[in-house]
Design a protein around this motif. Structure first.
Motif, short mmCIF file in Angstrom:
data_model
loop_
_atom_site.label_atom_id
_atom_site.label_comp_id
_atom_site.label_asym_id
_atom_site.label_seq_id
_atom_site.Cartn_x
_atom_site.Cartn_y
_atom_site.Cartn_z
N GLN A 69 47.78 49.41 53.59
CA GLN A 69 46.26 48.99 54.06
C GLN A 69 45.20 50.23 53.61
OE1 GLN A 69 46.25 47.89 58.32
NE2 GLN A 69 48.26 46.72 57.97
N LEU A 70 45.90 51.46 53.61
CA LEU A 70 45.06 52.36 53.24
C LEU A 70 44.26 52.16 51.97
CD1 LEU A 70 43.91 55.51 53.90
CD2 LEU A 70 45.89 56.25 52.57
N PHE A 71 44.97 51.73 50.92
CA PHE A 71 44.44 51.47 49.66
C PHE A 71 43.47 50.12 49.86
CE2 PHE A 71 47.26 54.83 48.33
CZ PHE A 71 46.43 55.64 47.72
N ARG A 72 43.73 49.41 50.73
CA ARG A 72 42.80 47.75 50.77
C ARG A 72 43.30 47.06 49.76
NH1 ARG A 72 37.87 48.32 49.93
NH2 ARG A 72 37.83 50.19 48.77
N LEU A 73 44.49 46.78 49.51
CA LEU A 73 44.91 45.98 48.47
C LEU A 73 44.42 44.61 48.83
CD1 LEU A 73 48.31 47.04 47.75
CD2 LEU A 73 46.05 47.90 46.54
N ARG A 74 44.43 44.00 49.82
CA ARG A 74 44.09 42.70 50.16
C ARG A 74 42.45 42.59 50.07
NH1 ARG A 74 44.91 37.71 49.55
NH2 ARG A 74 46.88 38.08 50.32
N GLU A 75 41.80 43.49 50.57
CA GLU A 75 40.37 43.35 50.43
C GLU A 75 39.80 43.61 48.99
OE1 GLU A 75 40.74 46.01 54.05
OE2 GLU A 75 42.01 45.42 52.39
N ARG A 76 40.77 44.08 48.20
CA ARG A 76 40.18 44.34 46.70
C ARG A 76 40.73 43.09 45.98
NH1 ARG A 76 43.41 48.77 45.12
NH2 ARG A 76 42.55 48.67 42.91
N ALA A 77 41.76 42.57 46.32
CA ALA A 77 42.15 41.53 45.45
C ALA A 77 41.04 40.25 45.81
CB ALA A 77 43.55 40.87 45.84
N ALA A 78 40.53 40.01 46.97
CA ALA A 78 39.65 39.00 47.35
C ALA A 78 38.49 39.27 46.64
CB ALA A 78 39.42 39.09 48.86
N ALA A 79 37.74 40.43 46.77
CA ALA A 79 36.75 41.02 45.66
C ALA A 79 36.90 40.55 44.08
CB ALA A 79 36.22 42.59 45.85
N ILE A 80 37.98 40.98 43.73
CA ILE A 80 38.14 40.88 42.19
C ILE A 80 38.17 39.49 42.03
CG2 ILE A 80 39.90 41.38 40.54
CD1 ILE A 80 40.70 43.95 41.72
N TRP A 81 38.93 38.52 42.98
CA TRP A 81 38.94 36.99 42.31
C TRP A 81 37.74 36.61 42.54
CZ3 TRP A 81 40.46 33.13 40.16
CH2 TRP A 81 40.22 32.00 40.73
N ARG A 82 36.79 36.97 43.54
CA ARG A 82 35.46 36.31 43.70
C ARG A 82 34.61 36.46 42.31
NH1 ARG A 82 35.55 38.34 49.03
NH2 ARG A 82 34.48 40.16 48.54
N ARG A 83 34.86 37.52 41.73
CA ARG A 83 34.24 37.77 40.47
C ARG A 83 34.89 37.22 39.40
NH1 ARG A 83 35.24 43.07 39.41
NH2 ARG A 83 36.94 42.29 38.09
N GLU A 84 35.98 37.09 39.41
CA GLU A 84 36.86 36.73 38.17
C GLU A 84 36.99 35.28 38.19
OE1 GLU A 84 38.68 39.09 35.61
OE2 GLU A 84 36.70 39.13 35.97
N ARG A 85 36.86 34.58 39.34
CA ARG A 85 36.45 33.15 39.17
C ARG A 85 35.65 32.43 38.43
NH1 ARG A 85 36.01 31.40 45.27
NH2 ARG A 85 36.56 29.48 44.65
N ALA A 86 34.68 33.13 37.90
CA ALA A 86 33.60 32.37 37.08
C ALA A 86 34.06 32.34 35.85
CB ALA A 86 32.39 33.56 37.16
N ASP A 87 35.19 33.15 35.31
CA ASP A 87 35.52 33.20 34.15
C ASP A 87 36.81 31.82 33.94
OD1 ASP A 87 37.08 33.64 31.67
OD2 ASP A 87 37.39 35.57 32.05
N SER A 88 36.61 30.95 33.12
CA SER A 88 37.42 29.80 33.21
C SER A 88 38.85 30.30 32.63
CB SER A 88 36.95 28.65 32.18
OG SER A 88 36.76 29.15 30.89
N SER A 89 38.83 31.19 31.79
CA SER A 89 40.31 31.69 31.28
C SER A 89 41.11 32.17 32.40
CB SER A 89 40.14 32.73 30.23
OG SER A 89 39.36 33.87 30.61
#
Length: 546
Positions: A102-122
């Motif tokens: 939780q200290l390294f906020r893995l869940r929050e970071r994964a959600a943010a990365i996916w929000r950006r990366e989902r625009a890439d069809s690959s």
């Protein structure tokens, strides 16, 4: 949203035991959402699934389905560990490990990365279709068509749906597993035992015996400036060290006990790989071998499977349950393997706190000093009284802190110091998944090398060889550029030790291995002095590579 169609998936079950009589396949059928044409999953007598689909999107659905069939408990446990939720099953003994996640906020970071990366069809297609396959299997368990894994039954756990961001979470979890090393904290013990001078000189002889994967002769040709510029040589003489108070030392010792760092030998996490050029092999083709040296566990760390879409992919190898990616394997044209780089990609800074303990001292690039707020957020942790009654962790103990350098590992209130970790894996805006997803579809060693070069975390040594004789080696990951040499222990937060950027991808250690040559990596240093960037704290033993 495209319509979800339901079609037939045929599962062919062969005899599972090698000494059992071989009988014809028996077929059973089920309906799986997301497929556009029939897909076949054949499980051979060794338990390895062979997937065949008419298209890549259908392949990823089948991949998710069979991953859940074989490893649903493992995927559920991996997700819980990355979210910092295993203490809800395991009790107080898991609180510190979950607190770290939780200290390294893995869940929050994964959600943010996916929000950006989902625009890439690959990226979107593989992860969304894979999640559909996992959820199709979950729905079969929920409806009673399939039994829940025994572990989930014993825990009374019914997992929620799998999401594409869960796949990103698994990748970040690998970063924790392979890259989370905090030698600064361990070095404090050496300083206490031998003093600063003793800690500085402790490895002066061992470092002369390092084995480098890229020979100096090849490195000198690729980076000639390092060999001719005296200013770039001998920069690793250590500087000052930030020494904690006794109270902080006790807190650091407790943190280390819960998050053990690598020992120099690294025997429990070692890996080997080698590639031999075509002209050194009797049949005129390159040879490649990879041994991850992972401990024998149940379930195993990797899920071995075979993927086939006519004309697009025919690959077999080891995948990570929860992430549709073959980490080590081969297709009909290319073979590849990986080891951990073990580069020092984290610096622990001793940040000076203000008198009210709400801010930390900062230093701008022009040398001016200022103050920045300490960010605080609560943990989501439950403490069990007498091991039974769960209550939220008390407020004064329930604070995650973060300075501009990163998460606070140890809060030394008495000395006014926050020990904060700056980690290249926290550079989320640099994480891109489009290159590594589909790595198993590469047709040449050079293509696979290019895909691997986009990796930020975990840091891996990747070797590849193809049927045309191409052989490559690359150290992958994001490495910091440090303007001032590191000494042992935490880094002083005085402005002289701030990162000035990251090693460019084109400058990462890499080598097109000649047909008459070979390359070996066993977690040893990728490259030596001709390389223009410093690479401190390579503590893995070199003897396996040598």
């Amino acid at each position: 949203m495209r319509p979800i169609r339901t079609v037939l998936v045929v599962i062919l079950a062969l005899a599972l035991l090698p000494d059992s009589p071989r009988s014809g396949p028996t077929a059973s059928s089920m309906r799986v959402h997301g497929l556009t044409a029939p897909a076949t999953i054949t499980t051979d007598r060794w338990g390895i699934p062979h997937l065949e689909a008419a298209s890549l999107p259908d392949l990823y659905v089948a991949w998710g389905w069979v991953a859940a069939r074989d490893r649903l408990w493992q995927m559920t446990a991996t997700r819980a560990a990355a979210e910092g939720r295993t203490h809800r099953w395991l009790g107080n003994a898991a609180l510190q490990a979950d607190g770290g996640a939780q200290l390294f906020r893995l869940r929050e970071r994964a959600a943010a990365i996916w929000r950006r990366e989902r625009a890439d069809s690959s990226v979107a297609m593989p992860l969304e279709r894979y999640a559909e396959g996992v959820n199709a299997y979950l729905n079969e368990c929920r409806s009673g068509q399939r039994p829940w894994p025994t572990e989930l039954v014993r825990l009374g756990e019914r997992p929620r749906d799998w999401t594409p961001e869960d796949c990103v979470l698994v990748l970040l979890g690998f970063g924790i597993t392979l890259d989370l090393e905090l030698p600064e904290l361990a070095e404090l013990r050496t300083i206490r035992q031998f003093g600063l001078e003793g800690a500085t000189q402790r490895r002066r002889f061992e470092d002369r015996w390092l084995y480098d994967t890229i020979p100096d002769s090849a490195a000198a040709r690729m980076w000639p400036a390092r060999c001719t510029d005296p200013a770039t040589l001998g920069r690793m003489s250590p500087t000052s060290v930030a020494t904690p108070s006794p109270a902080a030392e006790r807190a650091i010792d407790a943190w280390l006990a819960a998050h053990p760092v690598h020992e120099p030998e690294g025997g429990d996490r070692a890996s080997n790989e080698f590639v031999v050029g075509a002209r050194r092999a009797a049949r005129g083709k390159p040879l490649l071998a990879n041994d991850p040296h992972l401990a024998l566990t149940t379930p195993g760390a990797f899920h071995v499977l075979h993927l086939h879409v006519p004309g697009q992919v025919d690959a077999i190898g080891a995948s990570a349950p929860g992430l549709p990616l073959i980490v080590s394997g081969r297709n009909r044209r290319v073979a590849w393997g990986a080891t951990a780089v073990s580069a020092d990609v984290i610096d622990v800074y001793a940040d000076t706190l203000s008198a009210d303990r709400r801010r930390v001292r900062t230093h701008a690039a022009d040398g001016t000093a200022g103050w920045a707020p300490v960010r605080t957020t609560p943990y989501d942790l439950l403490y069990r009284i007498a091991g039974v009654i769960p209550i939220p962790v008390l407020p004064f103990m329930n604070v995650r802190r973060e300075t501009p350098h990163g998460p606070v590992l140890v809060w030394d209130d008495k000395a006014g110091i926050a020990y904060s970790a700056r980690w290249t894996a926290l550079e989320d805006d640099r994480i891109r998944l489009g290159g590594i997803l589909g790595m198993e579809r590469s047709r040449t060693a050079a293509e696979l090398d290019g895909r691997a070069a986009t990796l930020v975390t975990p840091c891996l040594n990747l070797m590849a060889a193809d049927v045309d004789g191409g052989t490559t080696y690359r150290a992958c990951g994001l490495l910091p550029i440090r303007p001032t040499p590191l000494g042992p222990g935490p880094v002083p937060s005085d402005g002289r030790h701030e990162w000035t950027g990251f090693v460019p991808t084109a400058d990462m250690p890499h080598w097109s291995v000649p047909a008459t040559g070979f390359a070996v990596n066993a977690n040893n240093r990728p490259v030596g002095a001709p390389w223009p960037w410093d690479s401190p704290r390579y503590d893995w033993a070199h003897d396996r590579a040598r």
